[in-house]
Design a protein around this motif. Structure first.
Motif, PDB file in Angstrom:
ATOM      1  N   GLY A 182       0.907  -1.186  -0.072  1.00  0.00           N
ATOM      2  CA  GLY A 182       0.020   0.053  -0.144  1.00  0.00           C
ATOM      3  C   GLY A 182       0.949   1.410   0.010  1.00  0.00           C
ATOM      4  N   TYR A 183       0.170   2.301  -0.103  1.00  0.00           N
ATOM      5  CA  TYR A 183       0.891   3.730  -0.003  1.00  0.00           C
ATOM      6  C   TYR A 183       0.918   4.224   1.354  1.00  0.00           C
ATOM      7  CZ  TYR A 183       0.872   4.296  -5.132  1.00  0.00           C
ATOM      8  OH  TYR A 183       1.124   4.282  -6.533  1.00  0.00           O
ATOM      9  N   GLU A 184       1.965   4.785   1.910  1.00  0.00           N
ATOM     10  CA  GLU A 184       2.066   5.373   3.074  1.00  0.00           C
ATOM     11  C   GLU A 184       2.714   6.846   2.944  1.00  0.00           C
ATOM     12  OE1 GLU A 184       0.578   4.571   5.997  1.00  0.00           O
ATOM     13  OE2 GLU A 184      -0.180   2.733   5.085  1.00  0.00           O
ATOM     14  N   PRO A 185       2.269   7.672   3.597  1.00  0.00           N
ATOM     15  CA  PRO A 185       3.049   9.218   3.870  1.00  0.00           C
ATOM     16  C   PRO A 185       4.428   8.881   4.147  1.00  0.00           C
ATOM     17  CG  PRO A 185       0.667   9.290   5.030  1.00  0.00           C
ATOM     18  CD  PRO A 185       1.186   7.827   4.462  1.00  0.00           C
ATOM     19  N   LYS A 186       5.417   9.690   3.626  1.00  0.00           N
ATOM     20  CA  LYS A 186       6.841   9.388   4.090  1.00  0.00           C
ATOM     21  C   LYS A 186       7.373  10.571   4.914  1.00  0.00           C
ATOM     22  CE  LYS A 186       7.424   5.700   1.285  1.00  0.00           C
ATOM     23  NZ  LYS A 186       7.966   4.294   1.880  1.00  0.00           N
ATOM     24  N   ASP A 187       6.976  10.344   5.950  1.00  0.00           N
ATOM     25  CA  ASP A 187       7.288  11.698   7.002  1.00  0.00           C
ATOM     26  C   ASP A 187       8.060  11.250   8.322  1.00  0.00           C
ATOM     27  OD1 ASP A 187       4.984  10.650   8.050  1.00  0.00           O
ATOM     28  OD2 ASP A 187       4.527  12.541   8.745  1.00  0.00           O
ATOM     29  N   VAL A 188       8.240   9.867   8.655  1.00  0.00           N
ATOM     30  CA  VAL A 188       8.627   9.717   9.938  1.00  0.00           C
ATOM     31  C   VAL A 188       9.969   9.346  10.263  1.00  0.00           C
ATOM     32  CG1 VAL A 188       6.290   8.452  10.205  1.00  0.00           C
ATOM     33  CG2 VAL A 188       8.129   7.158   9.170  1.00  0.00           C
ATOM     34  N   THR A 189      10.850   9.428   9.173  1.00  0.00           N
ATOM     35  CA  THR A 189      12.390   9.648   9.661  1.00  0.00           C
ATOM     36  C   THR A 189      12.720  10.514  10.932  1.00  0.00           C
ATOM     37  OG1 THR A 189      12.891   8.430   7.420  1.00  0.00           O
ATOM     38  CG2 THR A 189      14.723   9.510   8.804  1.00  0.00           C
ATOM     39  N   ARG A 190      13.551   9.970  11.533  1.00  0.00           N
ATOM     40  CA  ARG A 190      14.068  11.024  12.481  1.00  0.00           C
ATOM     41  C   ARG A 190      15.684  11.246  12.399  1.00  0.00           C
ATOM     42  NH1 ARG A 190      10.149  11.682  17.103  1.00  0.00           N
ATOM     43  NH2 ARG A 190       8.197  10.937  16.196  1.00  0.00           N
ATOM     44  N   GLY A 191      16.076  12.257  12.907  1.00  0.00           N
ATOM     45  CA  GLY A 191      17.428  12.553  12.866  1.00  0.00           C
ATOM     46  C   GLY A 191      17.884  13.252  11.461  1.00  0.00           C
ATOM     47  N   GLY A 192      19.032  13.476  11.078  1.00  0.00           N
ATOM     48  CA  GLY A 192      19.579  14.145   9.935  1.00  0.00           C
ATOM     49  C   GLY A 192      19.154  15.572   9.901  1.00  0.00           C
ATOM     50  N   ASP A 193      18.993  16.331   8.824  1.00  0.00           N
ATOM     51  CA  ASP A 193      19.052  17.691   8.602  1.00  0.00           C
ATOM     52  C   ASP A 193      17.958  18.216   7.773  1.00  0.00           C
ATOM     53  OD1 ASP A 193      19.962  17.056   6.167  1.00  0.00           O
ATOM     54  OD2 ASP A 193      21.862  18.023   6.457  1.00  0.00           O
ATOM     55  N   GLU A 194      18.094  19.388   7.899  1.00  0.00           N
ATOM     56  CA  GLU A 194      17.375  20.274   6.780  1.00  0.00           C
ATOM     57  C   GLU A 194      15.952  20.588   7.665  1.00  0.00           C
ATOM     58  OE1 GLU A 194      18.536  21.764   4.884  1.00  0.00           O
ATOM     59  OE2 GLU A 194      20.274  20.231   4.552  1.00  0.00           O
ATOM     60  N   PHE A 195      14.834  20.431   7.009  1.00  0.00           N
ATOM     61  CA  PHE A 195      13.575  21.053   7.677  1.00  0.00           C
ATOM     62  C   PHE A 195      12.893  19.893   8.519  1.00  0.00           C
ATOM     63  CE2 PHE A 195       8.852  20.800   5.939  1.00  0.00           C
ATOM     64  CZ  PHE A 195       8.287  21.334   6.850  1.00  0.00           C
ATOM     65  N   ARG A 196      12.828  20.360   9.803  1.00  0.00           N
ATOM     66  CA  ARG A 196      12.419  19.664  10.845  1.00  0.00           C
ATOM     67  C   ARG A 196      11.223  20.365  11.538  1.00  0.00           C
ATOM     68  NH1 ARG A 196      17.651  19.563  14.441  1.00  0.00           N
ATOM     69  NH2 ARG A 196      18.779  18.936  12.160  1.00  0.00           N
ATOM     70  N   ARG A 197      10.423  19.355  12.556  1.00  0.00           N
ATOM     71  CA  ARG A 197       9.520  19.833  13.329  1.00  0.00           C
ATOM     72  C   ARG A 197       9.535  19.093  14.636  1.00  0.00           C
ATOM     73  NH1 ARG A 197       4.285  18.069  14.536  1.00  0.00           N
ATOM     74  NH2 ARG A 197       4.175  16.573  12.636  1.00  0.00           N
ATOM     75  N   ASN A 198       9.928  19.805  15.703  1.00  0.00           N
ATOM     76  CA  ASN A 198      10.193  19.108  16.980  1.00  0.00           C
ATOM     77  C   ASN A 198       8.970  18.691  17.430  1.00  0.00           C
ATOM     78  OD1 ASN A 198      12.957  20.106  17.049  1.00  0.00           O
ATOM     79  ND2 ASN A 198      12.383  21.815  18.061  1.00  0.00           N
ATOM     80  N   VAL A 199       9.004  17.368  18.021  1.00  0.00           N
ATOM     81  CA  VAL A 199       7.832  16.500  18.634  1.00  0.00           C
ATOM     82  C   VAL A 199       8.445  16.072  20.022  1.00  0.00           C
ATOM     83  CG1 VAL A 199       6.718  16.049  16.523  1.00  0.00           C
ATOM     84  CG2 VAL A 199       8.509  14.520  17.471  1.00  0.00           C
ATOM     85  N   SER A 200       7.560  15.596  20.808  1.00  0.00           N
ATOM     86  CA  SER A 200       8.007  14.982  22.234  1.00  0.00           C
ATOM     87  C   SER A 200       9.192  13.613  21.770  1.00  0.00           C
ATOM     88  CB  SER A 200       6.855  14.384  22.822  1.00  0.00           C
ATOM     89  OG  SER A 200       7.416  13.756  24.153  1.00  0.00           O
TER      90      SER A 200
END
Length: 516
Positions: free
Chosen positions: A192-210
């Motif tokens: 199936g298809y899934e949104p690709k947004d769950v990688t953590r770490g690395g750089d560039e554009f990020r949004r802080n979460v708990s």
């Protein structure tokens, strides 16, 4: 995926403006060249060409041929989708073909299609009829099983395709919808298809979460910020840059239903109108002409960098686990977590922002993107364009000479010419966000808004007329939006002082341009 650096982001052509009275004098002269269609220079950077060779199995010359075919298919689609009316059944590029195919339900239209440079294909259902079949499926989205991943109109088979991991689940959706089963076919898929947004770490554009942060990729530069995927964040949330510094705030976001958002950046960040090519450079974007099914396309994202493929389908309904999204485009380019929101580009024409996909770039995968124009329209945004407002760039063509304002005389109605490149203000052009190409405060203009071959290309007072909107395609064609014809060096004459004219796009060297 290495995220899109802020100094290297996409741009696209501006929105159309209301047509006004034409300006300046009319001049008609010269004939189009009949020499072979050989580009005089590469219209895209070497890194982008290498990525297309790697992912599409093309030679260096094959890349140039593909770009020319992509641009031609886009022009054909734009023209015939209107002129064929209710008989129109889609435009596509078949694998290995450099000539677009156009479906029609009316055999009498075959001659018109052929005259437009396309292969006519007689089919039983129009695009409008197939869209209606798809709409019946959309009405039952809430009842689609999770194993049914998407459905879309496929002009190549003249059907609506339902992709599913479970044939029975696909059949159940079709039956519940009441769709004409003869117009629908099921395609088996492995994932199936899934949104690709769950990688953590690395750089560039990020949004802080708990406990950490979520990474996404920047898509396109707009006045005041950038656009990206809606599933990357919600309205009002703050985002940080690759260095962890505060970057800006989401001012609009939609997911599911759509998958788009825009972020307003603060004064510490300058989002430039380029795309990171992950080879130490940037790719200029000169417009947002929509590419056809089958056209080549590349994407840039923070995890997998440059990856290329072909457009598989448009107006796709994707059945994510979070809910359906509509009007998407699918491609054969791979994508991985963190690439979300990144840039999709065909040649040098901006197409959309990464939404999701299946598989990966190691064992194989595909991708989904949110088309660009709905994002701009929803939030009233204007994309930055390469060279816009920055002092201008030269436009180089036949014999490595430049588009020039004669004698640096920026008077209304001055006929433009080819001239030795000299770096003067008479050869510095800005691609503005409204689709105009400007020098000295005036606009490049099709004289008197005349669409006939041989019409003068001139400088005129900027008026908002569509005769002053141009786009530089990935194939190196400088195309008038009004006429869907090319800026042409009259008579294929490379002498300095040769005037420029409007002419049917032919792919000949006297119609090939690049930014200097």
């Amino acid at each position: 995926m290495t995220a899109l650096t802020l100094a290297m982001l996409l741009t696209a052509a501006g929105m159309g403006m209301a047509e006004a009275a034409p300006s300046g004098p009319l001049a008609l002269e010269g004939n189009a060249s009949t020499t072979s269609a050989i580009p005089t220079s590469d219209p895209i950077p070497a890194a982008q060409s290498k990525a297309m060779q790697r992912d599409l199995g093309l030679s260096a010359d094959g890349v140039q041929s593909q770009l020319a075919a992509d641009a031609d298919a886009g022009r054909v689609e734009s023209k015939l989708s209107v002129s064929l009316g209710k008989a129109y059944a889609g435009t596509w590029l078949s694998k290995g073909s450099m000539t677009p195919s156009v479906g029609t339900t009316d055999p009498a239209q075959s001659a018109l299609i052929s005259a437009s440079g396309a292969n006519p294909v007689l089919v039983s259902r129009s695009l409008d009829e197939l869209d209606q079949v798809k709409a019946t499926l959309d009405a039952k989205t809430a009842e689609a099983a999770s194993s049914v991943r998407s459905w879309y109109v496929d002009p190549t088979s003249n059907t609506v395709v339902v992709e599913s991991q479970d044939a029975a689940a696909a059949d159940a959706l079709i039956q519940k919808s009441g769709a004409d089963v003869s117009a629908v076919r099921t395609l088996s898929v492995n994932a199936g298809y899934e949104p690709k947004d769950v990688t953590r770490g690395g750089d560039e554009f990020r949004r802080n979460v708990s406990g950490g942060y979520i990474l996404c990729s920047i898509g396109f530069a707009v006045d005041g910020g950038f656009v990206t995927a809606g599933h990357c964040g919600a309205n009002g949330q703050n985002v940080q840059g690759f260095n962890g510094g505060e970057m800006g705030t989401y001012r609009g976001s939609s997911f599911p239903g759509n998958d788009y958002a825009w972020v307003q950046t603060n004064g510490n960040w300058d989002v430039q109108a380029n795309v990171n090519n992950y080879n130490g450079g940037a790719v200029a974007v000169n417009g947002s002409d929509e590419a056809a099914v089958g056209a080549s396309i590349c994407r840039s994202g923070r995890t997998t960098g440059w990856r290329c493929g072909n457009i598989r389908a448009k107006n796709v309904t994707v059945n994510y686990s979070e809910g359906a999204v509509y009007g998407m485009t699918t491609t054969s380019a791979c994508v991985e977590g963190g690439d979300s929101g990144g840039s999709f580009i065909s040649g040098n024409q901006a197409q959309g922002v990464t939404s999701g996909g299946s598989g990966n770039c190691s064992s194989g995968g595909d991708s989904i993107f949110q088309p660009l124009q709905p994002i701009l329209q929803k939030y009233g945004l204007r994309l930055k364009l390469q060279g816009g407002g920055g002092g201008g760039r030269s436009i180089i063509g036949l014999a490595n000479k430049c588009i020039d304002v004669p004698n640096s005389d920026f008077a209304d109605g001055k006929r433009l010419q080819l001239w030795d490149c000299n770096g003067s203000g008479a050869q510095k052009w800005d691609f503005a966000g409204d689709g105009t190409v400007r020098a000295g405060g005036k606009c490049m203009d099709v004289a008197w808004a005349n669409t006939a071959n041989g019409t003068a290309i001139q400088l005129a007072n900027c008026s908002g007329n569509k005769a002053q909107q141009f786009t530089l395609s990935g194939a190196g064609d400088l195309v008038s939006i009004l006429a869907n014809k090319c800026v042409d060096v009259t008579g294929n004459n490379s002498a300095s002082g040769t005037p420029l004219q409007l002419w049917e796009c032919s792919g000949n060297p006297n119609q090939k341009w690049r930014l200097g």
